[in-house]
Design a protein around this motif. Sequence first.
Motif, PDB file in Angstrom:
ATOM      1  N   THR A 138       0.839  -1.197   0.000  1.00 32.68           N
ATOM      2  CA  THR A 138       0.000   0.000   0.000  1.00 32.68           C
ATOM      3  C   THR A 138       0.880   1.255   0.000  1.00 32.68           C
ATOM      4  OG1 THR A 138      -1.587  -1.254   1.291  1.00 32.68           O
ATOM      5  CG2 THR A 138      -1.917   1.127   1.203  1.00 32.68           C
ATOM      6  N   ALA A 139       1.952   1.201   0.800  1.00 29.67           N
ATOM      7  CA  ALA A 139       2.868   2.349   0.862  1.00 29.67           C
ATOM      8  C   ALA A 139       3.486   2.637  -0.501  1.00 29.67           C
ATOM      9  CB  ALA A 139       3.958   2.106   1.893  1.00 29.67           C
ATOM     10  N   LEU A 140       3.656   1.595  -1.303  1.00 29.75           N
ATOM     11  CA  LEU A 140       4.275   1.767  -2.616  1.00 29.75           C
ATOM     12  C   LEU A 140       3.273   2.233  -3.678  1.00 29.75           C
ATOM     13  CD1 LEU A 140       6.524  -1.424  -2.789  1.00 29.75           C
ATOM     14  CD2 LEU A 140       7.321   0.925  -2.693  1.00 29.75           C
ATOM     15  N   GLY A 141       1.978   2.088  -3.391  1.00 31.14           N
ATOM     16  CA  GLY A 141       0.977   2.508  -4.363  1.00 31.14           C
ATOM     17  C   GLY A 141       0.162   1.373  -4.965  1.00 31.14           C
ATOM     18  N   PHE A 142       0.377   0.152  -4.452  1.00 32.46           N
ATOM     19  CA  PHE A 142      -0.477  -0.966  -4.877  1.00 32.46           C
ATOM     20  C   PHE A 142      -1.800  -0.897  -4.125  1.00 32.46           C
ATOM     21  CE2 PHE A 142       3.643  -2.963  -5.937  1.00 32.46           C
ATOM     22  CZ  PHE A 142       3.344  -3.630  -7.122  1.00 32.46           C
ATOM     23  N   GLN A 143      -2.859  -1.355  -4.768  1.00 25.19           N
ATOM     24  CA  GLN A 143      -4.090  -1.607  -4.016  1.00 25.19           C
ATOM     25  C   GLN A 143      -4.444  -3.078  -4.231  1.00 25.19           C
ATOM     26  OE1 GLN A 143      -7.351   1.080  -4.798  1.00 25.19           O
ATOM     27  NE2 GLN A 143      -5.941   2.844  -4.630  1.00 25.19           N
ATOM     28  N   VAL A 144      -4.218  -3.868  -3.190  1.00 23.77           N
ATOM     29  CA  VAL A 144      -4.428  -5.320  -3.270  1.00 23.77           C
ATOM     30  C   VAL A 144      -5.296  -5.747  -2.101  1.00 23.77           C
ATOM     31  CG1 VAL A 144      -3.220  -7.483  -3.723  1.00 23.77           C
ATOM     32  CG2 VAL A 144      -1.937  -5.339  -3.695  1.00 23.77           C
ATOM     33  N   GLU A 145      -6.206  -6.667  -2.346  1.00 21.53           N
ATOM     34  CA  GLU A 145      -7.022  -7.197  -1.253  1.00 21.53           C
ATOM     35  C   GLU A 145      -7.062  -8.714  -1.338  1.00 21.53           C
ATOM     36  OE1 GLU A 145      -9.923  -3.389  -1.560  1.00 21.53           O
ATOM     37  OE2 GLU A 145     -10.763  -5.400  -1.910  1.00 21.53           O
ATOM     38  N   PRO A 146      -6.999  -9.371  -0.184  1.00 20.09           N
ATOM     39  CA  PRO A 146      -7.154 -10.827  -0.195  1.00 20.09           C
ATOM     40  C   PRO A 146      -8.546 -11.164  -0.736  1.00 20.09           C
ATOM     41  CG  PRO A 146      -6.508 -10.004   1.979  1.00 20.09           C
ATOM     42  CD  PRO A 146      -6.855  -8.822   1.165  1.00 20.09           C
ATOM     43  N   PHE A 147      -8.627 -12.230  -1.509  1.00 18.13           N
ATOM     44  CA  PHE A 147      -9.906 -12.552  -2.149  1.00 18.13           C
ATOM     45  C   PHE A 147     -10.255 -14.007  -1.907  1.00 18.13           C
ATOM     46  CE2 PHE A 147     -13.302 -11.130  -4.540  1.00 18.13           C
ATOM     47  CZ  PHE A 147     -13.583 -11.912  -5.656  1.00 18.13           C
ATOM     48  N   SER A 166      -6.024 -16.290  -3.421  1.00 22.76           N
ATOM     49  CA  SER A 166      -6.275 -15.285  -4.465  1.00 22.76           C
ATOM     50  C   SER A 166      -6.237 -13.880  -3.890  1.00 22.76           C
ATOM     51  CB  SER A 166      -7.668 -15.480  -5.079  1.00 22.76           C
ATOM     52  OG  SER A 166      -7.798 -16.781  -5.545  1.00 22.76           O
ATOM     53  N   PHE A 167      -5.890 -12.969  -4.763  1.00 23.33           N
ATOM     54  CA  PHE A 167      -5.868 -11.553  -4.393  1.00 23.33           C
ATOM     55  C   PHE A 167      -6.506 -10.746  -5.503  1.00 23.33           C
ATOM     56  CE2 PHE A 167      -3.247 -11.595  -0.603  1.00 23.33           C
ATOM     57  CZ  PHE A 167      -2.676 -12.863  -0.668  1.00 23.33           C
ATOM     58  N   GLN A 168      -7.145  -9.640  -5.101  1.00 21.13           N
ATOM     59  CA  GLN A 168      -7.690  -8.728  -6.101  1.00 21.13           C
ATOM     60  C   GLN A 168      -6.786  -7.516  -6.214  1.00 21.13           C
ATOM     61  OE1 GLN A 168     -11.748  -7.583  -5.688  1.00 21.13           O
ATOM     62  NE2 GLN A 168     -12.255  -9.060  -7.295  1.00 21.13           N
ATOM     63  N   LEU A 169      -6.378  -7.228  -7.426  1.00 23.46           N
ATOM     64  CA  LEU A 169      -5.481  -6.109  -7.676  1.00 23.46           C
ATOM     65  C   LEU A 169      -6.269  -4.980  -8.327  1.00 23.46           C
ATOM     66  CD1 LEU A 169      -2.598  -5.013  -7.726  1.00 23.46           C
ATOM     67  CD2 LEU A 169      -2.205  -6.298  -9.830  1.00 23.46           C
ATOM     68  N   ARG A 170      -6.343  -3.827  -7.634  1.00 32.53           N
ATOM     69  CA  ARG A 170      -7.152  -2.712  -8.152  1.00 32.53           C
ATOM     70  C   ARG A 170      -6.305  -1.572  -8.718  1.00 32.53           C
ATOM     71  NH1 ARG A 170     -12.255  -3.263  -6.384  1.00 32.53           N
ATOM     72  NH2 ARG A 170     -12.558  -4.742  -4.685  1.00 32.53           N
TER      73      ARG A 170
END
Length: 557
Positions: A443-452, A456-460
């Motif tokens: 998140t600090a780097l600018g990714f938006q990722v959520e566990p799914f 699996s993960f969701q990458l926004r």
Amino acid sequence: MPIHSLPEEVANAIAAGEVIERPVSIVKELVENAIDASASSIEIRIRNGGKALVEVADDGVGIHADELELALQRYSTSKLETIDDLHAIHSLGFRGEALASIAAVSKMELISSAAADGAAAILEVEGGKVNEPSQTGAPAGTRVRVRDLFFNVPARRRFLKTDQTERNWISRLVSRYAMAYPEIRFRLESDGHENLRTPGNGNRLEAVGQVLGLEIAEQLIPVQEPQGIRVSLEGYVSPPSLSRSNRREITLFVNGRWIQDISLSSAVVQAYHTLLMVGRHPIALLFLTVPADQVDVNVHPAKAEVRFADPRMVFSTVQRAVRATLLGQAPVQSVMIEPVQQTSWTPADSPIERTIEPPGQTEMFVPVLRSVGQVGAAYLVAEGPDGVYLIDQHAAHERVLFERLMAQVEAQAPESQALLETENVQLAPEQAALLQDQLPTLTALGFQVEPFGGNSFQLRAVPATLSGMSPERALRTVVEDFEEDEAPLADHQEARIAGRVCKAAAIKSGQVLSLAEQRELLRDLEACEAPRTCPHGRPTMVHLSVAALERQFGRRG
Ligand code: ADP
Ligand code: MG
């Protein structure tokens, strides 16, 4: 009015005006006298910017009681005998007029003890009128007290500036001498407050630290000895990352004498050509030693300017020495191609070593490079002011992306680029666990990722800096392809992960770049704080110096 000789008092006051313009002139003359007297300690006290009082005390050789009156007379000096001596002056004073000039326009008290005497003598002068000397007790050395400057020349008094301005000039002068003479202990007290103190232990860098502050001192680069035969040079210059809005921080000493020299200041400024932005100026402390018969110091009333026998040679020695220092290039050895090295910097003495760290990567820089072309779809060829550079396009781009990304992380303002469609990324269990741990860093780097659910993960969104690569690839990089040599990136999670993703996102070797792309990469690299290595510490460039080329083509021995 018929022609008539001026009364001595008036004549003396007029002559004094040449030498003593303001309080700082008194400080300069008295400090120079103390240095000429081989003092190891010089204490300066002033009141009201020196208008009310300037007192300079030293522990030098002192003046014999029976010479005290003579010392106060115009053109009496112990430093010069014949006209020939004027051609090679080794002391700061030589005209024998400072004490007389000061005494003519103030209320002065002179106490001195020459060690052999055991006793001290005191002499008072008011507006040039000398009282009988008398005996007193005082430590070995000389103490001069100057009160009420221009009390008898009101016209001159009106030209004095505010106490604060006069004090600033004095403080600047004492600071400069303190840096020039690190073996002398300096102390300046203004209206009862200590303004400056140097240890007098001979360590120049420590004196510089006391004057300019440790933060500045530790960034300065020692000047490399130039090849000049007749001129030698030592001192410090600022790296291009440290600059000032004017030239006032360029300090020049010639044979121990602080001088103003527009041409030599320009030599310093020219050495920074293309390294500083327009309107920015370096900090420089340069101490030149020139054979005494190659410099005329008798050209200015306050001895603040000198004339060189060969000004062009002095100019180019200074310019080349500073330039070479900035480019971090010692004379080229027998090696033909050498990787570009960081300017190495080792403080000379031990006490400062503990407080001053070697420079960080910020002191590595590259000169402005002109793109020549690309070889093997892997390396850029560029010309710099000092030869040819071969640049590894992948390593260079890695560095550029890395610094961009880390700047955003440090500012806590990561630039994200939202994906048009959320991407679903399926990972192996072990990788999923790793990624889970690293979510805050991402998140600090600018990714938006959520566990799914599951692995699996969701990458926004991904960091905007990485927009050139596939988002899924960017995320996978975080948990794969560990660099063996990631250690140099220290413990910081962000830096480690940023290094990894930037490596994946960077232009690859084998990729043909257009001329415009080549140029852009060079510009971006020049702007980097540490352009000479990739984030993993490998060199981004090798340098082939003009000297090395000349040798290879048999133009030089
Ligand atoms: P100059 O420095 O040009 O000789 P000054 O008027 O400044 O002329 O000083 C006159 C002389 O007084 C010097 O030549 C020196 O012999 C003596 N003198 C002045 N100040 C000191 C001092 N602080 N310690 C020892 N001698 C001094
Ligand atoms: Mg003098």
